[in-house]
Write a protein that holds these residues in place. Structure first.
Motif, PDB file in Angstrom:
ATOM      1  N   PRO A 122      35.985 -27.980  25.972  1.00  0.00           N
ATOM      2  CA  PRO A 122      35.285 -29.119  25.368  1.00  0.00           C
ATOM      3  C   PRO A 122      33.862 -29.265  25.894  1.00  0.00           C
ATOM      4  O   PRO A 122      32.971 -29.688  25.159  1.00  0.00           O
ATOM      5  N   ALA A 123      33.619 -28.891  27.163  1.00  0.00           N
ATOM      6  CA  ALA A 123      32.263 -28.957  27.706  1.00  0.00           C
ATOM      7  C   ALA A 123      31.342 -27.987  26.970  1.00  0.00           C
ATOM      8  O   ALA A 123      30.207 -28.328  26.607  1.00  0.00           O
ATOM      9  N   LEU A 124      31.835 -26.774  26.721  1.00  0.00           N
ATOM     10  CA  LEU A 124      31.030 -25.790  25.990  1.00  0.00           C
ATOM     11  C   LEU A 124      30.797 -26.243  24.548  1.00  0.00           C
ATOM     12  O   LEU A 124      29.721 -25.981  23.978  1.00  0.00           O
ATOM     13  N   ALA A 125      31.799 -26.911  23.974  1.00  0.00           N
ATOM     14  CA  ALA A 125      31.629 -27.418  22.611  1.00  0.00           C
ATOM     15  C   ALA A 125      30.514 -28.461  22.570  1.00  0.00           C
ATOM     16  O   ALA A 125      29.678 -28.468  21.653  1.00  0.00           O
ATOM     17  N   VAL A 126      30.490 -29.344  23.577  1.00  0.00           N
ATOM     18  CA  VAL A 126      29.424 -30.345  23.664  1.00  0.00           C
ATOM     19  C   VAL A 126      28.069 -29.664  23.793  1.00  0.00           C
ATOM     20  O   VAL A 126      27.105 -29.984  23.078  1.00  0.00           O
ATOM     21  N   GLY A 133      18.415 -32.485  20.250  1.00  0.00           N
ATOM     22  CA  GLY A 133      18.610 -31.833  21.535  1.00  0.00           C
ATOM     23  C   GLY A 133      18.576 -30.323  21.468  1.00  0.00           C
ATOM     24  O   GLY A 133      18.870 -29.660  22.458  1.00  0.00           O
ATOM     25  N   ALA A 134      18.243 -29.758  20.297  1.00  0.00           N
ATOM     26  CA  ALA A 134      18.263 -28.309  20.137  1.00  0.00           C
ATOM     27  C   ALA A 134      17.391 -27.627  21.190  1.00  0.00           C
ATOM     28  O   ALA A 134      16.219 -27.946  21.346  1.00  0.00           O
ATOM     29  N   GLY A 135      18.020 -26.695  21.912  1.00  0.00           N
ATOM     30  CA  GLY A 135      17.293 -25.930  22.910  1.00  0.00           C
ATOM     31  C   GLY A 135      16.994 -26.678  24.189  1.00  0.00           C
ATOM     32  O   GLY A 135      16.289 -26.151  25.051  1.00  0.00           O
ATOM     33  N   GLN A 164      24.587 -35.425  27.783  1.00  0.00           N
ATOM     34  CA  GLN A 164      25.712 -35.709  26.882  1.00  0.00           C
ATOM     35  C   GLN A 164      27.029 -35.328  27.532  1.00  0.00           C
ATOM     36  O   GLN A 164      28.037 -36.041  27.401  1.00  0.00           O
ATOM     37  N   LEU A 165      27.032 -34.216  28.252  1.00  0.00           N
ATOM     38  CA  LEU A 165      28.233 -33.779  28.955  1.00  0.00           C
ATOM     39  C   LEU A 165      28.620 -34.791  30.030  1.00  0.00           C
ATOM     40  O   LEU A 165      29.796 -35.140  30.181  1.00  0.00           O
ATOM     41  N   GLN A 166      27.638 -35.281  30.780  1.00  0.00           N
ATOM     42  CA  GLN A 166      27.909 -36.294  31.793  1.00  0.00           C
ATOM     43  C   GLN A 166      28.538 -37.544  31.181  1.00  0.00           C
ATOM     44  O   GLN A 166      29.523 -38.082  31.694  1.00  0.00           O
ATOM     45  N   GLY A 167      27.970 -38.019  30.082  1.00  0.00           N
ATOM     46  CA  GLY A 167      28.488 -39.221  29.437  1.00  0.00           C
ATOM     47  C   GLY A 167      29.919 -39.056  28.977  1.00  0.00           C
ATOM     48  O   GLY A 167      30.761 -39.952  29.161  1.00  0.00           O
ATOM     49  N   ALA A 168      30.238 -37.871  28.395  1.00  0.00           N
ATOM     50  CA  ALA A 168      31.600 -37.616  27.920  1.00  0.00           C
ATOM     51  C   ALA A 168      32.586 -37.599  29.082  1.00  0.00           C
ATOM     52  O   ALA A 168      33.691 -38.154  28.992  1.00  0.00           O
ATOM     53  N   ILE A 169      32.195 -36.987  30.191  1.00  0.00           N
ATOM     54  CA  ILE A 169      33.084 -36.908  31.358  1.00  0.00           C
ATOM     55  C   ILE A 169      33.289 -38.284  31.976  1.00  0.00           C
ATOM     56  O   ILE A 169      34.409 -38.645  32.370  1.00  0.00           O
ATOM     57  N   ILE A 170      32.238 -39.074  32.065  1.00  0.00           N
ATOM     58  CA  ILE A 170      32.341 -40.408  32.672  1.00  0.00           C
ATOM     59  C   ILE A 170      33.343 -41.272  31.920  1.00  0.00           C
ATOM     60  O   ILE A 170      34.215 -41.907  32.519  1.00  0.00           O
ATOM     61  N   PRO A 192      23.132 -38.766  42.961  1.00  0.00           N
ATOM     62  CA  PRO A 192      23.652 -39.287  41.691  1.00  0.00           C
ATOM     63  C   PRO A 192      22.565 -39.379  40.614  1.00  0.00           C
ATOM     64  O   PRO A 192      21.412 -39.692  40.908  1.00  0.00           O
ATOM     65  N   PHE A 193      22.968 -39.093  39.389  1.00  0.00           N
ATOM     66  CA  PHE A 193      22.087 -39.161  38.213  1.00  0.00           C
ATOM     67  C   PHE A 193      20.819 -38.337  38.413  1.00  0.00           C
ATOM     68  O   PHE A 193      19.732 -38.711  37.959  1.00  0.00           O
ATOM     69  N   GLN A 194      20.954 -37.193  39.092  1.00  0.00           N
ATOM     70  CA  GLN A 194      19.798 -36.362  39.387  1.00  0.00           C
ATOM     71  C   GLN A 194      19.185 -35.727  38.145  1.00  0.00           C
ATOM     72  O   GLN A 194      18.020 -35.341  38.156  1.00  0.00           O
ATOM     73  N   TRP A 195      19.967 -35.639  37.059  1.00  0.00           N
ATOM     74  CA  TRP A 195      19.441 -35.024  35.836  1.00  0.00           C
ATOM     75  C   TRP A 195      18.923 -36.065  34.843  1.00  0.00           C
ATOM     76  O   TRP A 195      18.328 -35.710  33.838  1.00  0.00           O
ATOM     77  N   GLY A 196      19.191 -37.349  35.106  1.00  0.00           N
ATOM     78  CA  GLY A 196      18.751 -38.399  34.195  1.00  0.00           C
ATOM     79  C   GLY A 196      19.888 -39.346  33.853  1.00  0.00           C
ATOM     80  O   GLY A 196      20.959 -39.317  34.465  1.00  0.00           O
ATOM     81  N   THR A 197      19.677 -40.200  32.871  1.00  0.00           N
ATOM     82  CA  THR A 197      20.672 -41.194  32.450  1.00  0.00           C
ATOM     83  C   THR A 197      21.650 -40.573  31.458  1.00  0.00           C
ATOM     84  O   THR A 197      21.232 -40.036  30.428  1.00  0.00           O
ATOM     85  N   PRO A 198      22.962 -40.614  31.740  1.00  0.00           N
ATOM     86  CA  PRO A 198      23.953 -40.021  30.833  1.00  0.00           C
ATOM     87  C   PRO A 198      23.888 -40.632  29.436  1.00  0.00           C
ATOM     88  O   PRO A 198      23.556 -41.810  29.263  1.00  0.00           O
ATOM     89  N   GLN A 199      24.222 -39.811  28.441  1.00  0.00           N
ATOM     90  CA  GLN A 199      24.256 -40.235  27.049  1.00  0.00           C
ATOM     91  C   GLN A 199      25.707 -40.203  26.555  1.00  0.00           C
ATOM     92  O   GLN A 199      26.511 -39.393  27.026  1.00  0.00           O
ATOM     93  N   PHE A 200      26.035 -41.062  25.591  1.00  0.00           N
ATOM     94  CA  PHE A 200      27.430 -41.204  25.162  1.00  0.00           C
ATOM     95  C   PHE A 200      27.544 -41.015  23.651  1.00  0.00           C
ATOM     96  O   PHE A 200      26.887 -41.722  22.880  1.00  0.00           O
ATOM     97  N   THR A 201      28.395 -40.050  23.236  1.00  0.00           N
ATOM     98  CA  THR A 201      28.632 -39.764  21.823  1.00  0.00           C
ATOM     99  C   THR A 201      30.141 -39.700  21.583  1.00  0.00           C
ATOM    100  O   THR A 201      30.864 -39.016  22.335  1.00  0.00           O
TER     101      THR A 201
END
Length: 502
Positions: A94-98, A108-110, A118-124, A248-257
């Motif tokens: 599922p992570a690769l699918a995201v 978010g292309a590229g 997006q992956l962070q948000g889904a996991i959270i 924590p949050f070293q890559w930025g603010t998680p996104q949720f879809t």
């Protein structure tokens, strides 16, 4: 019930504490058995996201820091079994699918950072489901529906679904190096373990070290040239910062879809089923009573919290490692203290950039040799659960066989679409299914679940095992019940702390 002391097949039991120096080496070895996975998962994700090389070492380091902290939390406050926590393959699909959707479509292309957020948000969000399942006691209520007939194929599919890992089946492969690594691990763990204690205790350390040193020597000597499988660029080890900034949050603010969250929940549920099987497996291999409802609830709840932590830190999740169970079987070392020492070492070295780069220099053929040994162990751990089941029963053999087959076939079918976008397009072209299931959320969720072998096989086995008539003895539930420890036999950290106060 076992008192936790070492059995005849163990060098060290769960409560044993070897000398600190020996424990450090043994603890690092426990991590080396899953180093392939804990490296492979971030490397696979980094490659899929197009992550810059300079960021990859920090990404790997974050995985090890999260793994170390999660292991300490689980062995101290969770189920207290000597199980290493690390990056889960059950959540990789599922992570690769995201990642695929974000990096190939839309705004978010590229963009690797957009995919990671997006992956962070889904996991959270998905981890909160796991926390609820554990600490609200839901898993105890669900456990009555999870017989060995369900657990066995689910765990086996984790190993079987990874036989095609690129480290094993790459078109350009150094089979001599892969075979050497595998041969050394088998030689030390299965043939020479009776000759010297070191072979039994350190088969993985010895196998990886010898293979790596040989590959490094052949690379320096020009026998293995740059770009060839097995080549090791020693100069790459220092091509990073000494200390990595991991926070924590070293890559930025998680996104949720929604679709991504639904798919990740499927991965988390597969991880839960896998972990329950791991708990039973480690109890069996250490001579302990099968885990009580209280121990399972504590373990799954803590895994959920550590999954939440992994999402906050920006990795690909956290779960119990079946490879670690295999390591206990190979080495006879089941000490909780050893695993905790190894976890502490991993937390420290995770912040060291040179460590992440050094780990990244382990060439794919060596990782592939380790994978063959460890994935085979995962399959064996799954199959071993069938010893409690009546295998003369046609219902049982049908359910297990069906679950294994569809768990391999349906993900292979999903692979024909190559991406979620292709699957969406396929659904929209079907006259009846299109209007009903053409919505993006439902289509993406079906794709992610269908691409996860252990989810397909586990769900199939769960439905069939609980709808096809069969007695408790036939399904193995009676045997599990006889072997299960009582809730009051499991003493958590908090129980011990409260007892000390009394």
């Amino acid at each position: 019930m076992s008192d936790g002391s070492a059995s005849d097949d163990l060098e060290y039991g769960i409560d044993d504490k070897p000398p600190v120096g020996e424990s450090a080496v043994l603890g690092v070895q426990h991590y080396l058995t899953m180093v392939g996975a804990n490296i492979a998962v971030p490397l696979i994700l980094a490659d899929a996201m197009g992550m810059p090389p300079g960021v990859t070492a920090r990404f790997i380091g974050t995985f090890f820091v999260v793994s170390g902290i999660a292991t300490l939390a689980q062995t101290t406050f969770g189920n207290r079994y000597p199980i290493v926590q690390g990056a889960p393959f059950s959540m990789l699909t599922p992570a690769l699918a995201v990642v695929t959707v974000v990096t190939t479509t839309g705004v978010g292309a590229g963009d690797w950072e957009a995919a990671l957020l997006q992956l962070q948000g889904a996991i959270i969000v998905a981890s909160l489901v796991e926390v609820a399942i554990g600490y609200f006691g839901l898993i105890g209520k669900l456990r009555r529906y999870l017989s060995p007939v369900v657990i066995a194929p689910t765990i086996a599919l984790i190993g079987l679904s990874l036989f095609g890992a690129p480290q094993i089946t790459a078109a350009q492969q150094n089979w001599w190096l892969l075979g050497l690594t595998l041969g050394l691990i088998v030689l030390f763990s299965q043939y020479l373990d009776v000759r010297h204690r070191a072979f039994r205790l350190y088969p993985v350390v010895l196998g990886l070290a010898i293979a790596w040193l040989l590959a490094a020597g052949l690379s320096v000597g020009g026998i293995i040239e740059s770009g060839q499988p097995g080549y090791i660029a020693l100069s790459d080890i220092t091509d990073t910062s000494l200390v990595l900034p991991i926070y924590p949050f070293q890559w930025g603010t998680p996104q949720f879809t929604g679709a991504f969250i639904a798919g990740m929940i499927a991965g988390v549920l597969a991880s839960v089923v896998e972990s329950i099987g791991d708990y039973y497996a480690v109890a069996n291999i250490t001579g302990s009573g099968a885990p009580s409802e209280k121990r399972i609830n504590q373990g799954i709840g803590m895994e959920g919290l550590m999954n939440l932590f992994s999402g906050i830190m920006g990795t690909g999740g956290s779960t119990s490692y079946s490879e670690n169970i295999g390591a206990i079987g190979l080495t006879g070392v089941a000490s909780r203290y050893v695993v905790q020492i190894g976890a502490a070492v991993m937390i420290v070295v995770g912040f060291v950039g040179y460590f992440g780069q050094a780990i990244a220099t382990i060439p794919d053929p060596i990782v592939g040799g380790l994978f063959v040994a460890m994935f085979a162990q995962i399959v064996a751990v799954g199959v071993s659960n069938l010893k409690h089941v009546d295998l003369d029963s046609s219902r049982n053999t049908f359910i297990v066989g069906f679950a294994l087959f569809v768990g391999l076939a349906i993900p292979a079918y999903m692979g024909n679409f190559q991406s979620i976008a292709g699957f969406r397009a396929g659904l929209s072209g079907v006259a009846v299914v299109g209007p009903l299931l053409g919505e993006r959320l439902i289509a993406d969720t079906i794709y992610v679940i269908g691409s996860t072998g252990m989810a397909v096989g586990g769900l199939s086995a769960l439905v069939l095992d609980n709808t096809i008539p069969g007695s408790r003895e036939e399904r193995g539930l009676a045997a599990w019940e006889r072997l299960t420890e009582d809730d009051d036999e499991f003493e958590s950290f908090w129980d011990r702390w409260a007892g000390a106060d009394d």
